[in-house]
Design a protein around this motif. Structure first.
Motif, PDB file in Angstrom:
ATOM      1  N   MET A   1      -9.737  -0.041  26.345  1.00  0.00           N
ATOM      2  CA  MET A   1      -9.104  -0.033  25.049  1.00  0.00           C
ATOM      3  C   MET A   1      -8.834  -1.423  24.122  1.00  0.00           C
ATOM      4  SD  MET A   1      -8.561   4.296  24.401  1.00  0.00           S
ATOM      5  CE  MET A   1      -7.061   3.767  24.627  1.00  0.00           C
ATOM      6  N   VAL A   2      -7.727  -1.368  25.649  1.00  0.00           N
ATOM      7  CA  VAL A   2      -6.504  -3.275  25.677  1.00  0.00           C
ATOM      8  C   VAL A   2      -7.988  -4.090  24.779  1.00  0.00           C
ATOM      9  CG1 VAL A   2      -5.056  -4.772  26.288  1.00  0.00           C
ATOM     10  CG2 VAL A   2      -4.564  -2.187  26.518  1.00  0.00           C
ATOM     11  N   ASP A  12     -15.398  -6.300  28.666  1.00  0.00           N
ATOM     12  CA  ASP A  12     -14.596  -7.300  29.698  1.00  0.00           C
ATOM     13  C   ASP A  12     -13.330  -6.846  29.498  1.00  0.00           C
ATOM     14  OD1 ASP A  12     -16.475  -8.945  28.278  1.00  0.00           O
ATOM     15  OD2 ASP A  12     -15.557  -9.475  26.922  1.00  0.00           O
ATOM     16  N   GLY A  13     -13.299  -5.576  29.735  1.00  0.00           N
ATOM     17  CA  GLY A  13     -11.700  -4.397  30.132  1.00  0.00           C
ATOM     18  C   GLY A  13     -12.242  -4.959  31.451  1.00  0.00           C
ATOM     19  N   ARG A  17      -8.832  -6.494  33.238  1.00  0.00           N
ATOM     20  CA  ARG A  17      -7.753  -5.899  34.397  1.00  0.00           C
ATOM     21  C   ARG A  17      -7.817  -6.447  35.632  1.00  0.00           C
ATOM     22  NH1 ARG A  17      -6.804  -2.891  38.217  1.00  0.00           N
ATOM     23  NH2 ARG A  17      -9.990  -2.769  38.973  1.00  0.00           N
ATOM     24  N   ILE A  18      -8.295  -7.185  36.348  1.00  0.00           N
ATOM     25  CA  ILE A  18      -8.412  -7.683  37.071  1.00  0.00           C
ATOM     26  C   ILE A  18      -7.660  -9.612  37.232  1.00  0.00           C
ATOM     27  CG2 ILE A  18      -9.761  -8.632  38.589  1.00  0.00           C
ATOM     28  CD1 ILE A  18     -11.843  -6.918  38.958  1.00  0.00           C
ATOM     29  N   ILE A  19      -7.963  -9.829  36.488  1.00  0.00           N
ATOM     30  CA  ILE A  19      -6.604 -10.623  35.623  1.00  0.00           C
ATOM     31  C   ILE A  19      -5.443 -10.432  35.688  1.00  0.00           C
ATOM     32  CG2 ILE A  19      -6.862 -12.488  34.279  1.00  0.00           C
ATOM     33  CD1 ILE A  19      -9.215 -12.995  35.963  1.00  0.00           C
ATOM     34  N   TYR A  20      -5.534  -9.442  35.175  1.00  0.00           N
ATOM     35  CA  TYR A  20      -4.207  -9.440  35.151  1.00  0.00           C
ATOM     36  C   TYR A  20      -2.571  -8.645  36.709  1.00  0.00           C
ATOM     37  CZ  TYR A  20       0.325  -6.560  33.041  1.00  0.00           C
ATOM     38  OH  TYR A  20       1.039  -5.806  33.501  1.00  0.00           O
ATOM     39  N   ASP A  21      -3.401  -8.194  37.118  1.00  0.00           N
ATOM     40  CA  ASP A  21      -3.637  -7.486  38.013  1.00  0.00           C
ATOM     41  C   ASP A  21      -3.294  -9.001  38.848  1.00  0.00           C
ATOM     42  OD1 ASP A  21      -3.205  -5.261  37.638  1.00  0.00           O
ATOM     43  OD2 ASP A  21      -6.151  -4.528  39.333  1.00  0.00           O
ATOM     44  N   MET A  22      -4.283  -9.798  39.015  1.00  0.00           N
ATOM     45  CA  MET A  22      -3.604 -10.973  40.041  1.00  0.00           C
ATOM     46  C   MET A  22      -2.506 -12.052  39.660  1.00  0.00           C
ATOM     47  SD  MET A  22      -8.049 -12.439  40.278  1.00  0.00           S
ATOM     48  CE  MET A  22      -7.545 -13.668  40.771  1.00  0.00           C
ATOM     49  N   TYR A  23      -2.439 -11.487  38.101  1.00  0.00           N
ATOM     50  CA  TYR A  23      -1.350 -12.756  37.777  1.00  0.00           C
ATOM     51  C   TYR A  23      -0.228 -11.477  37.805  1.00  0.00           C
ATOM     52  CZ  TYR A  23       2.241 -14.062  33.650  1.00  0.00           C
ATOM     53  OH  TYR A  23       3.838 -14.297  33.617  1.00  0.00           O
TER      54      TYR A  23
END
Length: 53
Positions: A1-2, A12-13, A17-23
């Protein structure tokens, strides 16, 4: 939803999420490293002050 709210496709969600977790992992590593580094510096200062006079 984001992802959809930000103008991306719903699919793309998961990628976001994966990119956010890595960050977040990088940030957690950095803060843990800084905490350990400060303790090492403090220990070095204490040891250098306790050396032979």
């Amino acid at each position: 939803m984001v992802a959809k709210d930000m103008g991306y496709e719903y699919n793309d969600g998961e990628f976001m999420r994966i990119i956010y977790d890595m960050y977040l992992d990088v940030l957690v590593y950095y803060y843990k490293f800084k905490g350990v580094q400060e303790k090492v510096i403090d220990k070095q200062v204490i040891e250098s002050n306790e050396g032979p006079s």
